[in-house]
Design a protein around this motif. Structure first.
Motif, mmCIF file in Angstrom:
data_model
loop_
_atom_site.group_PDB
_atom_site.id
_atom_site.type_symbol
_atom_site.label_atom_id
_atom_site.label_comp_id
_atom_site.label_asym_id
_atom_site.label_seq_id
_atom_site.Cartn_x
_atom_site.Cartn_y
_atom_site.Cartn_z
ATOM 1 N N ILE A 118 1.056 14.505 -9.078
ATOM 2 C CA ILE A 118 0.142 13.367 -8.963
ATOM 3 C C ILE A 118 -0.909 13.718 -7.919
ATOM 4 C CG2 ILE A 118 -0.078 10.916 -8.483
ATOM 5 C CD1 ILE A 118 2.856 10.610 -9.167
ATOM 6 N N ASP A 119 -2.100 13.978 -8.389
ATOM 7 C CA ASP A 119 -3.172 14.341 -7.469
ATOM 8 C C ASP A 119 -3.770 13.057 -6.888
ATOM 9 O OD1 ASP A 119 -4.748 16.035 -6.087
ATOM 10 O OD2 ASP A 119 -5.657 17.005 -7.820
ATOM 11 N N GLU A 120 -4.324 13.160 -5.715
ATOM 12 C CA GLU A 120 -4.950 12.017 -5.048
ATOM 13 C C GLU A 120 -4.034 10.798 -5.042
ATOM 14 O OE1 GLU A 120 -9.136 11.587 -6.297
ATOM 15 O OE2 GLU A 120 -8.739 13.423 -7.404
ATOM 16 N N LEU A 121 -2.859 11.007 -4.550
ATOM 17 C CA LEU A 121 -1.861 9.947 -4.523
ATOM 18 C C LEU A 121 -2.357 8.709 -3.773
ATOM 19 C CD1 LEU A 121 1.116 9.157 -5.148
ATOM 20 C CD2 LEU A 121 1.722 10.089 -2.932
ATOM 21 N N ASP A 122 -3.199 8.922 -2.774
ATOM 22 C CA ASP A 122 -3.661 7.778 -1.969
ATOM 23 C C ASP A 122 -4.378 6.728 -2.804
ATOM 24 O OD1 ASP A 122 -6.711 9.034 -1.365
ATOM 25 O OD2 ASP A 122 -5.082 10.485 -1.501
ATOM 26 N N ALA A 123 -5.017 7.164 -3.906
ATOM 27 C CA ALA A 123 -5.762 6.202 -4.722
ATOM 28 C C ALA A 123 -4.837 5.158 -5.340
ATOM 29 C CB ALA A 123 -6.529 6.920 -5.825
ATOM 30 N N LEU A 124 -3.621 5.539 -5.625
ATOM 31 C CA LEU A 124 -2.735 4.540 -6.208
ATOM 32 C C LEU A 124 -1.608 4.144 -5.273
ATOM 33 C CD1 LEU A 124 0.017 4.804 -8.587
ATOM 34 C CD2 LEU A 124 -0.904 7.043 -8.281
ATOM 35 N N GLY A 125 -1.424 4.929 -4.226
ATOM 36 C CA GLY A 125 -0.301 4.662 -3.334
ATOM 37 C C GLY A 125 -0.698 4.015 -2.024
ATOM 38 N N LYS A 126 -1.875 3.371 -2.012
ATOM 39 C CA LYS A 126 -2.290 2.708 -0.779
ATOM 40 C C LYS A 126 -1.318 1.608 -0.431
ATOM 41 C CE LYS A 126 -7.038 3.239 -1.055
ATOM 42 N NZ LYS A 126 -8.078 2.630 -1.833
#
Ligand code: ADP
Ligand code: MG
Ligand code: ZN
Length: 614
Positions: free
Chosen positions: A256-264
């Protein structure tokens, strides 16, 4: 992404569509004015011979009649059929009649079928645009297209350079994927989730692919930012789908790339609107809890903003292993440059080390585009081989770009940072009880810290003595002291240090009773619930008088001032070492604590400092 903009555009299509329909209908209405007349009037007209033709249905009669004045056109009329024997009447007056409503067929086509076609057309057009943006849009349930599956990523560890520490940590994962039995036999299990953390462009995505490539397993990837523009419920469905596919294809890697976009972190931002992301995140957590790493699915994710991640993601059993993918130092840059220079077939005589010297602060992605740019410049200049000049020009271009984005530090700042960091290190090394200095770097990391001095505690500490605390304060102030000593000026680079130093000094006074004037008194007071503090602000931090507050402030100030003097004195004595070490640090960007210790030892025994340290 540009969802906002796209949204507006699609609304415009609908507005235009509706507008067209209205115009068409309006036009039709004006040409086919159908006059509703009473049946009695119809019979009258019939008797007067004014009816041209009619069509009859069970309930009504429609037709064409002559208008009142002969100059006007004939008029369409409609009337309710009262008399079941109308046909006889019509026969009597010789009017053509039929049982269909032929005259309205054209109208029906124009006012209904065309608009329907128009709407369908617009709909398809929009769908096409939407699905071009997010493939898989039309297949609502299973969004296989979204999960990118690659059987062979074609990337190996050879393609990733300068991140040896991260690679070392990932080797174990590859071994597991290759020989899962070996691990399962001993009842061992791997961490479920591995989170690659590091600044943009350092090679996190590349590294994840390399793990898949090295272990020869399929690679499922999905990017967190793609979830953001999904419709409600689809994000969660997609996550489910991702894990279903992964389980069916084990052993494999899910990335999962750029996890921060969905894991905020959940619960921030208020005002709803984040439900979708929350649902997706919850689904991810559920799936992570549900799957068994021993089936051979390794979950990897990457982020450059670990601090915004929902803490639930980092709990044991989820992304519990974090691998730092840091900005490369000079050696790292040399290695990365070598990887990319290999791709250039006609390379002139290039000194890679010199190139690395020209590119402080650049990450792998910058270096890759540097090499690419140099090749393009060669083509443009119609040269046969890529030479140093092209690289120099390329560096200039890329540096200019990065400076705009504020991602590079200039040589002057680099020098300040080097003195600052060595200031911390030298003071720490010279005082008893401070943690040993492991390494010092001026490779910028994150946004806040330009360089850093890594001190590792030798043992877990429960107690700290006054001397140790003072030593800590002094070494925190060492950075600024070095700046002042060398440049007779100070920078903003120390604000974090000052905050920490003040914090320690304050605790010494109010909590630990370690100041002269403060005495052995605990001033802190019990923490109170917020509503109890209202209206009595001065006692919010403790139960003491205004005068005591003043003493505390003074004592904190004294500690800081005294330790600043201590730091200054140490640096003054060790100035020679400082200068020598700064030269080395500017050159290498990273030095070990042992190197500094060696310099200190040499100074004490009178050996020349400049000799190479092994
Ligand atoms: P991130 O995911 O950390 O933002 P990427 O993996 O997308 O960075 O890197 C982008 C490109 O930069 C890669 O495709 C590669 O060409 C180059 N690159 C980045 N880091 C490295 C590295 N450590 N070694 C070699 N090339 C690198
Ligand atoms: Mg990436
Ligand atoms: Zn500092």
């Amino acid at each position: 992404m540009n969802m906002e903009k796209h949204h507006k555009v699609s609304i415009w299509y609908f507005i235009i569509g509706i507008w067209v329909v209205l115009i068409v209908q309006n036009y039709l209405a004006s040409t086919y004015v159908v006059k509703t007349i009473p049946y009695s009037q119809f019979v009258e007209k019939l008797k007067a011979g004014n009816i041209i033709e009619v069509s009859i249905t069970e309930k009504q009669i429609k037709g064409l009649m002559k208008s009142e004045s002969s100059s006007e056109e004939d008029v369409y009329f409609r009337t309710v059929r009262v008399d079941p024997d109308t046909s006889e009447l019509l026969d009597k007056y010789h009017v053509n009649y039929s049982a269909t409503i032929e005259s309205t067929l054209l109208r029906d086509i124009l006012s209904w079928i065309i608009p329907v076609f128009l709407f369908v057309g617009i709909w398809f057009f929009l769908m096409k645009r939407l699905s071009a943006q997010q493939p898989g849009f039309m297949t609502l349930g299973k969004n296989k297209a979204k999960v990118h599956k690659q059987e062979d990523v074609g990337v190996s560890f050879e393609d990733v350079a300068g991140v040896d520490e991260a690679v070392a940590e990932l080797v174990e994962v590859i071994d597991f994927l290759k020989n899962p039995d070996k691990y399962l036999e001993f009842g061992g299990s791997l961490p479920k989730g591995i989170l690659l953390v590091g600044p943009p462009g350092t090679g996190k995505t590349l590294l994840a692919k390399a793990v898949a490539g090295e272990s020869q397993v399929p690679f499922f990837s999905i990017s967190g930012s793609e979830f953001v523009e999904l419709f409600v419920g689809m994000g969660a469905a997609r996550v489910r789908d991702l894990f279903d596919q992964a389980n069916a294809n084990a052993p494999c890697i899910v990335f999962i790339d750029e996890l921060d976009a969905l894991g905020k972190a959940r619960g921030f931002g208020g005002m709803g609107g984040h439900d979708e992301r929350e649902q997706t995140l919850n689904q991810l957590l559920v799936e992570m809890d549900g799957f068994d790493p021993n089936v051979g699915v390794i979950l990897m994710a990457a982020t450059n903003r670990p601090e915004v991640l929902d803490p639930a993601l980092l709990r044991p059993g989820r992304f519990d292993r974090q691998v730092l993918v840091d900005r490369p130092d000079k050696q790292g840059r040399i290695a990365i440059l070598k990887v990319h220079l290999k791709k250039i077939q006609k390379l002139g005589d290039i000194d890679v080390e010199e190139l690395a010297n020209m590119t402080p602060g650049m990450v792998g992605a910058d270096l890759a585009s540097l090499v690419n740019e140099a090749a393009l410049l060669t083509v443009r200049a119609r040269k046969k081989t890529v030479e140093k000049v092209q690289f120099e020009e390329a560096v200039e271009r890329i540096v200019a770009g990065l400076e705009k984005k504020n991602r590079l530090i200039n040589p002057k700042e680099r020098k300040i940072v080097a003195y600052h960091e060595l200031g911390h290190a030298l003071v720490a090394l010279s005082l008893p009880g401070t943690d040993p200095v492991k390494k010092i770097t001026i490779v910028p990391r994150g946004i806040a810290a330009l360089g850093y001095t890594m001190q590792v505690p030798t043992e877990d500490r429960f107690l700290m003595t006054k001397t140790e605390l003072l030593g800590k304060v002094a070494s925190l102030l060492g950075g600024r002291a070095a700046e002042e000593m060398i440049f007779q000026d100070i920078s903003t680079g120390a604000h974090n240090d000052l905050a920490k130093a003040t914090d320690i000094a304050r605790s010494m006074v109010v909590e630990y009773g370690m100041s002269e004037k403060g005495g052995q008194v605990y001033y802190k007071g019990e923490p109170q619930a917020l509503f109890l503090q209202q209206g009595q602000r001065q006692s919010a931090t403790g139960d003491y008088s205004e005068k005591t507050a003043q003493i505390i402030d003074e004592e904190v100030r004294n500690i800081i001032d005294e330790q600043y003097t201590v730091a200054m004195k140490i640096l003054d004595e060790k100035r020679e070492i400082l200068e020598e070490a700064v030269t080395e640090l500017l050159e290498k960007e990273k030095i070990e604590g042992s190197y500094l210790e060696e310099l200190i030892r040499r100074k004490e025994t009178g050996e020349p400092l400049a000799a190479e340290v092994e």
